[in-house]
Design a protein around this motif. Structure first.
Motif, PDB file in Angstrom:
ATOM      1  N   GLU A   1     -26.317  45.952  31.310  1.00 45.33           N
ATOM      2  CA  GLU A   1     -25.895  45.314  30.067  1.00 45.33           C
ATOM      3  C   GLU A   1     -24.763  44.317  30.255  1.00 45.33           C
ATOM      4  O   GLU A   1     -24.443  43.569  29.349  1.00 45.33           O
ATOM      5  CB  GLU A   1     -25.445  46.382  29.055  1.00 45.33           C
ATOM      6  CG  GLU A   1     -26.544  47.350  28.656  1.00 45.33           C
ATOM      7  CD  GLU A   1     -27.619  46.694  27.815  1.00 45.33           C
ATOM      8  OE1 GLU A   1     -27.363  45.598  27.292  1.00 45.33           O
ATOM      9  OE2 GLU A   1     -28.705  47.269  27.694  1.00 45.33           O
ATOM     10  N   GLY A   2     -24.109  44.324  31.423  1.00 44.21           N
ATOM     11  CA  GLY A   2     -22.960  43.449  31.618  1.00 44.21           C
ATOM     12  C   GLY A   2     -21.686  44.146  31.220  1.00 44.21           C
ATOM     13  O   GLY A   2     -21.644  45.340  30.965  1.00 44.21           O
ATOM     14  N   SER A   3     -20.599  43.416  31.134  1.00 47.46           N
ATOM     15  CA  SER A   3     -19.279  44.013  30.927  1.00 47.46           C
ATOM     16  C   SER A   3     -18.894  44.150  29.465  1.00 47.46           C
ATOM     17  O   SER A   3     -17.812  44.614  29.155  1.00 47.46           O
ATOM     18  CB  SER A   3     -18.210  43.165  31.641  1.00 47.46           C
ATOM     19  OG  SER A   3     -18.191  41.854  31.110  1.00 47.46           O
ATOM     20  N   SER A   4     -19.766  43.742  28.544  1.00 45.67           N
ATOM     21  CA  SER A   4     -19.430  43.838  27.125  1.00 45.67           C
ATOM     22  C   SER A   4     -19.454  45.287  26.670  1.00 45.67           C
ATOM     23  O   SER A   4     -20.471  45.956  26.735  1.00 45.67           O
ATOM     24  CB  SER A   4     -20.429  43.033  26.290  1.00 45.67           C
ATOM     25  OG  SER A   4     -20.240  43.289  24.916  1.00 45.67           O
ATOM     26  N   GLN A   5     -18.327  45.802  26.194  1.00 42.70           N
ATOM     27  CA  GLN A   5     -18.260  47.187  25.752  1.00 42.70           C
ATOM     28  C   GLN A   5     -19.150  47.425  24.542  1.00 42.70           C
ATOM     29  O   GLN A   5     -19.692  48.503  24.361  1.00 42.70           O
ATOM     30  CB  GLN A   5     -16.820  47.560  25.405  1.00 42.70           C
ATOM     31  CG  GLN A   5     -15.905  47.583  26.615  1.00 42.70           C
ATOM     32  CD  GLN A   5     -14.517  48.026  26.241  1.00 42.70           C
ATOM     33  OE1 GLN A   5     -14.326  48.807  25.327  1.00 42.70           O
ATOM     34  NE2 GLN A   5     -13.535  47.526  26.944  1.00 42.70           N
ATOM     35  N   GLU A   6     -19.314  46.402  23.700  1.00 42.40           N
ATOM     36  CA  GLU A   6     -20.105  46.587  22.493  1.00 42.40           C
ATOM     37  C   GLU A   6     -21.580  46.786  22.805  1.00 42.40           C
ATOM     38  O   GLU A   6     -22.322  47.331  22.006  1.00 42.40           O
ATOM     39  CB  GLU A   6     -19.950  45.373  21.567  1.00 42.40           C
ATOM     40  CG  GLU A   6     -18.578  45.254  20.908  1.00 42.40           C
ATOM     41  CD  GLU A   6     -17.528  44.724  21.870  1.00 42.40           C
ATOM     42  OE1 GLU A   6     -16.326  44.893  21.588  1.00 42.40           O
ATOM     43  OE2 GLU A   6     -17.914  44.155  22.912  1.00 42.40           O
ATOM     44  N   SER A   7     -22.040  46.338  23.979  1.00 42.00           N
ATOM     45  CA  SER A   7     -23.470  46.370  24.269  1.00 42.00           C
ATOM     46  C   SER A   7     -23.932  47.672  24.893  1.00 42.00           C
ATOM     47  O   SER A   7     -25.118  47.884  25.068  1.00 42.00           O
ATOM     48  CB  SER A   7     -23.829  45.215  25.213  1.00 42.00           C
ATOM     49  OG  SER A   7     -23.162  45.364  26.451  1.00 42.00           O
ATOM     50  N   VAL A   8     -23.009  48.566  25.272  1.00 44.54           N
ATOM     51  CA  VAL A   8     -23.376  49.795  25.957  1.00 44.54           C
ATOM     52  C   VAL A   8     -23.028  50.996  25.094  1.00 44.54           C
ATOM     53  O   VAL A   8     -21.932  51.089  24.552  1.00 44.54           O
ATOM     54  CB  VAL A   8     -22.654  49.907  27.320  1.00 44.54           C
ATOM     55  CG1 VAL A   8     -23.048  51.192  28.022  1.00 44.54           C
ATOM     56  CG2 VAL A   8     -22.981  48.706  28.197  1.00 44.54           C
ATOM     57  N   ASP A   9     -23.989  51.919  24.942  1.00 43.74           N
ATOM     58  CA  ASP A   9     -23.740  53.165  24.220  1.00 43.74           C
ATOM     59  C   ASP A   9     -23.137  54.161  25.200  1.00 43.74           C
ATOM     60  O   ASP A   9     -23.828  54.888  25.881  1.00 43.74           O
ATOM     61  CB  ASP A   9     -25.060  53.706  23.652  1.00 43.74           C
ATOM     62  CG  ASP A   9     -24.856  54.997  22.869  1.00 43.74           C
ATOM     63  OD1 ASP A   9     -23.698  55.457  22.759  1.00 43.74           O
ATOM     64  OD2 ASP A   9     -25.859  55.540  22.371  1.00 43.74           O
ATOM     65  N   TRP A  10     -21.780  54.195  25.270  1.00 46.40           N
ATOM     66  CA  TRP A  10     -21.119  55.022  26.286  1.00 46.40           C
ATOM     67  C   TRP A  10     -21.404  56.500  26.076  1.00 46.40           C
ATOM     68  O   TRP A  10     -21.541  57.256  27.039  1.00 46.40           O
ATOM     69  CB  TRP A  10     -19.608  54.779  26.251  1.00 46.40           C
ATOM     70  CG  TRP A  10     -19.250  53.347  26.441  1.00 46.40           C
ATOM     71  CD1 TRP A  10     -18.588  52.535  25.566  1.00 46.40           C
ATOM     72  CD2 TRP A  10     -19.577  52.519  27.564  1.00 46.40           C
ATOM     73  NE1 TRP A  10     -18.486  51.270  26.075  1.00 46.40           N
ATOM     74  CE2 TRP A  10     -19.078  51.236  27.297  1.00 46.40           C
ATOM     75  CE3 TRP A  10     -20.251  52.749  28.759  1.00 46.40           C
ATOM     76  CZ2 TRP A  10     -19.223  50.189  28.188  1.00 46.40           C
ATOM     77  CZ3 TRP A  10     -20.396  51.701  29.646  1.00 46.40           C
ATOM     78  CH2 TRP A  10     -19.882  50.439  29.357  1.00 46.40           C
ATOM     79  N   SER A  11     -21.485  56.954  24.830  1.00 46.46           N
ATOM     80  CA  SER A  11     -21.689  58.376  24.583  1.00 46.46           C
ATOM     81  C   SER A  11     -23.027  58.842  25.125  1.00 46.46           C
ATOM     82  O   SER A  11     -23.189  59.985  25.527  1.00 46.46           O
ATOM     83  CB  SER A  11     -21.610  58.672  23.083  1.00 46.46           C
ATOM     84  OG  SER A  11     -22.633  57.985  22.387  1.00 46.46           O
ATOM     85  N   ALA A  12     -24.019  57.955  25.153  1.00 46.86           N
ATOM     86  CA  ALA A  12     -25.325  58.325  25.686  1.00 46.86           C
ATOM     87  C   ALA A  12     -25.379  58.139  27.197  1.00 46.86           C
ATOM     88  O   ALA A  12     -26.181  58.759  27.878  1.00 46.86           O
ATOM     89  CB  ALA A  12     -26.415  57.479  25.031  1.00 46.86           C
ATOM     90  N   SER A  13     -24.500  57.270  27.734  1.00 52.69           N
ATOM     91  CA  SER A  13     -24.567  56.938  29.149  1.00 52.69           C
ATOM     92  C   SER A  13     -23.906  57.980  30.026  1.00 52.69           C
ATOM     93  O   SER A  13     -24.308  58.196  31.157  1.00 52.69           O
ATOM     94  CB  SER A  13     -23.894  55.579  29.391  1.00 52.69           C
ATOM     95  OG  SER A  13     -24.535  54.577  28.658  1.00 52.69           O
ATOM     96  N   VAL A  14     -22.857  58.622  29.546  1.00 56.74           N
ATOM     97  CA  VAL A  14     -22.146  59.589  30.376  1.00 56.74           C
ATOM     98  C   VAL A  14     -21.674  60.743  29.508  1.00 56.74           C
ATOM     99  O   VAL A  14     -21.216  60.543  28.396  1.00 56.74           O
ATOM    100  CB  VAL A  14     -20.947  58.934  31.102  1.00 56.74           C
ATOM    101  CG1 VAL A  14     -19.899  58.426  30.144  1.00 56.74           C
ATOM    102  CG2 VAL A  14     -20.321  59.900  32.096  1.00 56.74           C
TER     103      VAL A  14
ATOM    104  N   GLY B   1      -8.391  45.927  29.877  1.00 54.15           N
ATOM    105  CA  GLY B   1      -9.637  45.316  30.317  1.00 54.15           C
ATOM    106  C   GLY B   1     -10.612  46.235  31.009  1.00 54.15           C
ATOM    107  O   GLY B   1     -11.626  45.765  31.548  1.00 54.15           O
ATOM    108  N   ALA B   2     -10.346  47.559  31.021  1.00 56.24           N
ATOM    109  CA  ALA B   2     -11.328  48.483  31.587  1.00 56.24           C
ATOM    110  C   ALA B   2     -12.577  48.488  30.715  1.00 56.24           C
ATOM    111  O   ALA B   2     -12.502  48.368  29.489  1.00 56.24           O
ATOM    112  CB  ALA B   2     -10.749  49.888  31.681  1.00 56.24           C
ATOM    113  N   THR B   3     -13.728  48.624  31.353  1.00 52.39           N
ATOM    114  CA  THR B   3     -14.988  48.646  30.621  1.00 52.39           C
ATOM    115  C   THR B   3     -15.254  50.021  30.022  1.00 52.39           C
ATOM    116  O   THR B   3     -15.813  50.142  28.939  1.00 52.39           O
ATOM    117  CB  THR B   3     -16.146  48.264  31.565  1.00 52.39           C
ATOM    118  OG1 THR B   3     -15.792  47.082  32.273  1.00 52.39           O
ATOM    119  CG2 THR B   3     -17.428  48.028  30.795  1.00 52.39           C
TER     120      THR B   3
END
Length: 331
Positions: A122-135, A98-100
């Motif tokens: 964006e909230g806790s939905s993993q699909e809604s956040v572009d992790w590669s661009a965020s960090v 359950g980690a985001t």
């Protein structure tokens, strides 16, 4: 009641907690700190935080166990797991529990702040956040060039080196050298380290922990928990093997004649501002070169000129080569 978003940070490294707390407070968040997994669970029961950041290795209760407990009563709270251990099984386990998101130390503070903002926006939905661009986590790779700066003493100055080895807590780099040979730095010597990431230049402060011998003399440095972005690239570069033909141009001639043989090589990375190559051929720093390239996705072929703005000797697969940074001047 405060309208600031609330964040819980849990890590047993007190100094790291202070750094993260200051960084996140500086961008407008209200921050609470816990120093072990049990404290993190207790504090998360008392307060419904907007976001929680957990380290994996902590006393009393590890981060994954704390994650499991917190998820029993905080189903939707975004939780970011951070770890100094490049273990993909651990990260996969955290995500399945359950980690985001998961980030690996050393932490790029700007990138972490961007990830926190993206998660809260964006909230806790993993699909809604572009992790590669965020960090963008900085990884220390074998043969990665680094710039060592010694501040005091007989050997004060800057020296080019490279990473030879690493583990979860240390980096082994080739001893800096001057015209007299290798410089053997004593344990406890403070050193500033600079290196280039994909989109920026970074630095951190550390100390020499030990000396050791491999096929080259090495110094062992403490691996940092955080790394500071000191300069962002104007143009993001991507790793890509693009065939390039280069020739040095004689700037003194009226028509800019090419001199010397044509060098055919593949780029290591390329962006709108230029590219990096590694070759056995020695070229003069500052030289203007003609450039022809092909096979660039979406562009195809192009030709133009560039200038060699960086040149340094590197060792690749036990061979001495030259690494060049080429900046486009006309495309």
């Amino acid at each position: 009641m405060s309208s600031k978003r609330t964040i819980l940070i849990a890590d047993d490294e007190v100094n790291l907690c202070k750094i993260l707390e200051a960084e996140l407070r500086n961008v407008g968040y209200q921050v609470t700190v816990a120093y072990d997994g049990t404290q993190a669970v207790d504090k998360s029961k008392e307060t419904d935080f907007d976001l929680i950041i957990l380290d994996v290795r902590m006393p009393m209760m590890d981060g994954l166990s704390a994650l499991r407990e917190i998820r029993k009563y905080r189903k939707d709270t975004p939780i970011i797991i951070m770890t100094a251990y490049e273990n993909h099984d651990t990260m996969a386990s955290a995500l399945s529990m359950g980690a985001t998101a998961c980030v690996i130390k050393p932490l790029d503070l700007d990138g972490l702040a961007a990830l926190v903002k993206a998660t809260l926006d964006e909230g806790s939905s993993q699909e809604s956040v572009d992790w590669s661009a965020s960090v963008r986590t900085v990884f220390f790779n074998k043969n990665q060039p680094v710039l060592l700066e010694i501040h005091d003493g007989e050997y004060a100055g800057q020296y080019h080196s490279r990473i030879e080895d690493k583990d979860d807590h240390t980096l082994s780099v080739v001893c800096p050298a001057n015209e007299d040979g290798y410089i053997l730095l004593s344990p406890g010597t403070p050193v500033s380290v600079g290196l280039a990431g994909e989109d920026a230049f970074y630095s951190f402060e550390t100390t020499v922990l030990a000396q050791r011998e491999n096929y080259l003399p090495l110094i062992v440095l403490g691996k940092p928990a955080v790394i500071y972005r000191v300069q962002r690239r104007k143009h993001t570069r991507v790793s890509a093997k693009i065939p390039v033909e280069m020739s040095v141009i004689d700037e003194s001639s009226d028509n800019g004649q090419e001199t010397g043989p044509v060098l055919r090589v593949n780029t290591e990375n390329i962006g709108a501002g230029g590219f990096k190559i590694i070759t056995s051929e020695q070229l003069p720093k500052g030289a203007v070169v003609s450039i022809k390239a092909s096979g660039i996705p979406g562009i195809g072929e192009f030709s133009g000129t560039g200038r060699i703005i960086r040149a340094q000797k590197v060792t690749v697969n036990s061979h001495d080569d030259w690494e060049y940074g080429v900046q486009f001047t006309k495309v």
